[in-house]
Design a protein around this motif. Sequence first.
Motif, PDB file in Angstrom:
ATOM      1  N   TYR A 161     -48.792   8.313  16.596  1.00 10.40           N
ATOM      2  CA  TYR A 161     -47.561   8.669  15.813  1.00 10.40           C
ATOM      3  C   TYR A 161     -47.388  10.769  15.766  1.00 10.40           C
ATOM      4  O   TYR A 161     -46.500  10.738  15.769  1.00 10.40           O
ATOM      5  CB  TYR A 161     -48.704   8.457  14.663  1.00 10.40           C
ATOM      6  N   GLU A 215     -43.855  11.912  16.373  1.00  8.95           N
ATOM      7  CA  GLU A 215     -42.465  12.793  15.919  1.00  8.95           C
ATOM      8  C   GLU A 215     -41.963  13.589  16.350  1.00  8.95           C
ATOM      9  O   GLU A 215     -41.246  14.618  16.599  1.00  8.95           O
ATOM     10  CB  GLU A 215     -43.169  13.367  14.468  1.00  8.95           C
ATOM     11  N   LEU A 221     -39.430  12.658  18.451  1.00 10.63           N
ATOM     12  CA  LEU A 221     -38.367  12.525  17.935  1.00 10.63           C
ATOM     13  C   LEU A 221     -37.284  13.741  16.709  1.00 10.63           C
ATOM     14  O   LEU A 221     -36.077  13.534  16.747  1.00 10.63           O
ATOM     15  CB  LEU A 221     -38.931  11.539  16.418  1.00 10.63           C
ATOM     16  N   ILE A 222     -38.221  14.376  16.648  1.00  6.99           N
ATOM     17  CA  ILE A 222     -37.807  15.405  15.696  1.00  6.99           C
ATOM     18  C   ILE A 222     -36.778  17.252  17.082  1.00  6.99           C
ATOM     19  O   ILE A 222     -35.503  17.373  17.241  1.00  6.99           O
ATOM     20  CB  ILE A 222     -39.003  16.813  15.492  1.00  6.99           C
ATOM     21  N   PHE A 253     -33.826  14.471  18.159  1.00  3.48           N
ATOM     22  CA  PHE A 253     -32.923  14.856  17.205  1.00  3.48           C
ATOM     23  C   PHE A 253     -31.670  15.366  17.627  1.00  3.48           C
ATOM     24  O   PHE A 253     -30.212  15.755  17.108  1.00  3.48           O
ATOM     25  CB  PHE A 253     -33.235  15.436  15.471  1.00  3.48           C
ATOM     26  N   GLY A 299     -26.213  11.067  14.808  1.00  5.65           N
ATOM     27  CA  GLY A 299     -26.731  11.331  14.227  1.00  5.65           C
ATOM     28  C   GLY A 299     -27.449  10.888  13.069  1.00  5.65           C
ATOM     29  O   GLY A 299     -29.246  10.646  12.992  1.00  5.65           O
ATOM     30  N   ILE A 300     -26.831  10.939  11.874  1.00  3.21           N
ATOM     31  CA  ILE A 300     -27.075  10.449  10.793  1.00  3.21           C
ATOM     32  C   ILE A 300     -27.842   9.094  10.778  1.00  3.21           C
ATOM     33  O   ILE A 300     -28.204   8.763  10.516  1.00  3.21           O
ATOM     34  CB  ILE A 300     -26.117   9.547   9.813  1.00  3.21           C
ATOM     35  N   ARG A 301     -27.202   7.915  11.765  1.00  2.00           N
ATOM     36  CA  ARG A 301     -27.511   6.565  11.673  1.00  2.00           C
ATOM     37  C   ARG A 301     -28.976   6.871  12.501  1.00  2.00           C
ATOM     38  O   ARG A 301     -29.792   5.990  11.762  1.00  2.00           O
ATOM     39  CB  ARG A 301     -26.882   5.956  12.891  1.00  2.00           C
ATOM     40  N   VAL A 325     -31.273   9.061  12.940  1.00  2.80           N
ATOM     41  CA  VAL A 325     -32.559   9.920  12.028  1.00  2.80           C
ATOM     42  C   VAL A 325     -32.478   9.016  10.854  1.00  2.80           C
ATOM     43  O   VAL A 325     -33.882   8.827  10.671  1.00  2.80           O
ATOM     44  CB  VAL A 325     -31.783  10.859  12.134  1.00  2.80           C
ATOM     45  N   MET A 326     -31.447   8.646  10.245  1.00  6.09           N
ATOM     46  CA  MET A 326     -32.203   7.822   9.349  1.00  6.09           C
ATOM     47  C   MET A 326     -32.790   6.698   9.496  1.00  6.09           C
ATOM     48  O   MET A 326     -33.713   6.096   8.866  1.00  6.09           O
ATOM     49  CB  MET A 326     -30.880   7.014   8.700  1.00  6.09           C
ATOM     50  N   LEU A 351     -36.360   7.101  10.089  1.00  9.14           N
ATOM     51  CA  LEU A 351     -37.193   8.098   9.619  1.00  9.14           C
ATOM     52  C   LEU A 351     -37.910   6.597   9.457  1.00  9.14           C
ATOM     53  O   LEU A 351     -38.920   6.702   9.178  1.00  9.14           O
ATOM     54  CB  LEU A 351     -36.900   8.885   8.945  1.00  9.14           C
ATOM     55  N   VAL A 352     -37.445   5.666   8.390  1.00  5.20           N
ATOM     56  CA  VAL A 352     -37.324   4.238   8.137  1.00  5.20           C
ATOM     57  C   VAL A 352     -38.553   3.681   9.114  1.00  5.20           C
ATOM     58  O   VAL A 352     -39.568   3.247   8.705  1.00  5.20           O
ATOM     59  CB  VAL A 352     -36.592   3.457   8.219  1.00  5.20           C
ATOM     60  N   VAL A 356     -41.940   5.451   8.429  1.00  3.25           N
ATOM     61  CA  VAL A 356     -42.470   5.079   7.531  1.00  3.25           C
ATOM     62  C   VAL A 356     -43.678   4.511   7.455  1.00  3.25           C
ATOM     63  O   VAL A 356     -44.750   4.312   6.909  1.00  3.25           O
ATOM     64  CB  VAL A 356     -41.741   4.931   6.594  1.00  3.25           C
ATOM     65  N   LEU A 410     -46.740   4.987   9.820  1.00  6.14           N
ATOM     66  CA  LEU A 410     -47.571   5.537   9.199  1.00  6.14           C
ATOM     67  C   LEU A 410     -48.538   4.727   7.935  1.00  6.14           C
ATOM     68  O   LEU A 410     -49.635   4.982   7.750  1.00  6.14           O
ATOM     69  CB  LEU A 410     -47.090   6.965   8.312  1.00  6.14           C
ATOM     70  N   THR A 411     -47.774   3.722   7.213  1.00  8.42           N
ATOM     71  CA  THR A 411     -48.719   3.248   6.322  1.00  8.42           C
ATOM     72  C   THR A 411     -49.510   1.794   7.293  1.00  8.42           C
ATOM     73  O   THR A 411     -50.470   1.603   6.613  1.00  8.42           O
ATOM     74  CB  THR A 411     -47.345   2.262   5.293  1.00  8.42           C
ATOM     75  N   PHE A 421     -29.709   7.734  -0.014  1.00 11.58           N
ATOM     76  CA  PHE A 421     -31.022   7.203   0.842  1.00 11.58           C
ATOM     77  C   PHE A 421     -31.968   8.391   1.251  1.00 11.58           C
ATOM     78  O   PHE A 421     -33.278   7.812   1.377  1.00 11.58           O
ATOM     79  CB  PHE A 421     -29.916   7.000   2.221  1.00 11.58           C
ATOM     80  N   LEU A 457     -36.106   8.139   0.555  1.00 11.96           N
ATOM     81  CA  LEU A 457     -36.969   8.103   2.092  1.00 11.96           C
ATOM     82  C   LEU A 457     -38.268   8.715   1.920  1.00 11.96           C
ATOM     83  O   LEU A 457     -39.429   9.073   2.028  1.00 11.96           O
ATOM     84  CB  LEU A 457     -35.799   8.458   2.815  1.00 11.96           C
ATOM     85  N   LEU A 510     -39.300  16.487   9.255  1.00  9.37           N
ATOM     86  CA  LEU A 510     -38.512  16.031   9.435  1.00  9.37           C
ATOM     87  C   LEU A 510     -36.974  15.874   8.270  1.00  9.37           C
ATOM     88  O   LEU A 510     -35.919  15.459   8.425  1.00  9.37           O
ATOM     89  CB  LEU A 510     -39.219  14.487   9.814  1.00  9.37           C
ATOM     90  N   PHE A 539     -35.103  19.424   8.295  1.00  3.07           N
ATOM     91  CA  PHE A 539     -34.002  18.167   9.436  1.00  3.07           C
ATOM     92  C   PHE A 539     -32.918  17.439   8.871  1.00  3.07           C
ATOM     93  O   PHE A 539     -31.600  17.402   8.626  1.00  3.07           O
ATOM     94  CB  PHE A 539     -34.357  17.908  10.583  1.00  3.07           C
ATOM     95  N   LEU A 575     -28.731  17.942   7.750  1.00  4.92           N
ATOM     96  CA  LEU A 575     -27.850  17.150   8.726  1.00  4.92           C
ATOM     97  C   LEU A 575     -26.710  16.553   7.335  1.00  4.92           C
ATOM     98  O   LEU A 575     -25.886  16.084   7.819  1.00  4.92           O
ATOM     99  CB  LEU A 575     -28.950  16.090   9.817  1.00  4.92           C
TER     100      LEU A 575
END
Lengths: 503, 120
Positions: free
Chosen positions: A132, A136, A139-140, A143, A158-160, A162-163, A166-167, A170, A173-174, B28, B32, B87, B90, B94
């Motif tokens: 994990y 990350e 990932l960073i 980004f 980037g928005i798409r 990153v989002m 990040l999902v 999660v 991690l769970t 969103f 998150l 994260l 950032f 963004l």
Amino acid sequence: MSWLLALPILIPFLTAICAFFLRRTGWCRWASVIGSGVLLAVSLLLFATVLREGVVAAQMGGWPAPFGITLVADGLSAVMVVITAITALAVAVYASAEISERQVFLGYHALFQVLIAGVCGAFLTGDLFNLYVWFEVMLIASFGLLVLGGKKSQIDAGIRYVMMNLVSTVFFLTGVGFLYGMTGTLNMADLSLAVQQLENQSLLTVVAVMFMVAFGVKAALFPLFFWLPAAYHTPSFSVSAVFAGLLTKVGVYALMRAFTLIFVEDVAYTHQILLWVACLTMLTGVLGAAAQSDFRKILSFHIVSQIGYMILGLALYTPLALAGSVFYLVHHIIVKGNLFLISGVARRITGSTELSKMGGLYKSAPVLAFLFLIPAFSLAGFPPLSGFWAKFILIKAALEIEMWWAAGVALFVGLLTIYSMTKIWAQAFWEPHPEEIEPSLKSLSNFAQVALLLPIAGLALLTVVIGLNPEPFMDFATSAAGQLLDPSDYVQAVLGVTQGGTR
Amino acid sequence: MEFLLAITIGVMVAAAVYLMLARNVLRFIFGLILISNAANLAIFTAGRLTPGAPPLIKEGAYAPAEGVANALPQALVLTAIVIGFGLFAFALVLVYRAYTTLGTLYSDEMDAAEPKGPAQ
């Protein structure tokens, strides 16, 4: 021994630090190239060690497994580290001519090396939580690379990106939390023993599906792939190439590791899902590519469809199919990264990646046309290139266990891949340029010609070598698949001889 | 106590999913952040809630005395919080940058990377 396992992570980190402090000078790009070269040498040394001694493991900080953090390299990990180093070297050389001084100053090379460190870490770690952390790190850095330069399309992409990532984080991690709650361990070798003793196997399957979603996003599986074609065509070409080559493949690697080592109790259920997902991934990816008219967007959709092949091998879950997956991973990273690098050169001399605005490359830049043909044919699966063998093994594996429709889908997708490649060929290379200019490599400086074309030629040579001489590669893939299917070597290397009694 | 925490995590996840279904990117992000904290709590709960003593090793001893709490889940959560903080910092920057360059916070209207309309 333990140093050899830690070095592929430490070298890129050290290179990143050097590159950061040298970023105002011209030395920065050379630091990146030299660092990648050293990484390649070390990874080859590691690969030789794994070939000689089988699975090797090292306990970091001197804590015995399963308490400390383990680094472990089996056949799959070792070959992935080698291929990462090859890609890193190729892209570092290419970037020395492509990346502007402004982006170097903003830390391009430092971010790039941190990305490579994260990728190597993910391939080498033997601990789920550590995996994990490496995800990350990767990932960073990705980004930062994606939005470096700050064009409008990059911010949007980037928005798409990153989002969605990040999902997935999660979910990952769970899943890690639940698995720890159920077994009390996060060491992957230890987990593979611990999950066999669980009473509640159905809960394990639930966790398995959580991991499938988490890694599925990273690997761009159907229906979680849409962030990839939305993002990969926006950054600079060397960033595209390294993303295309390595990032999704870390997801594929994680899936292959988790679903051969840990979640193998309910193969009929989990691998059945993977089989469907693999076929749908192949189909949607290749159909999406057929609808695109931009060089890089076509290639991005093809990443998705190719990921399907690798997961198909995992889903069929026979020794031959897994060997096919390993072979495909290696072939794909070389070929796909190369195609993105070529699209960068084509953009430089024609001024666009939109196919309708390109043309005339065959006539005025025949060297580039030739260099494009090799990976493009390899991607489509023409003999005698590496892609032919990769597809051949997978389809043979599917036919062997009488999965007719899976083999049929794989063949059909191969056919449509040829369609996309010929579309690029016809519009960008064959037809004359719409503005009557003759794009020529001579418009580049001498240094740029060498730095841009050398990595492309090197990677093309690799795919030809694998294609003409597949036998040693196939032997190796078979042994790596054997290690995956029978994890006792892996477990023993990590936990030592006192197997089973360590918990 | 597990029961209470399980309910709390459930409520947090529900609220987070509601926020994440919004078209506004800022909502969103808030969703998150909430759901990642729910994941942290889930790890904490999965590591068993025990009224144990602090896991401190007495001077000269090699192992802690009996009945200490499990420190590992807290270490995991701490790591996850730190990584998550980076994260999200950032991601927030963004989003702000997207608002200034793209002029909108609604994901439907962000089409710089994939322009709408028929392909040429």
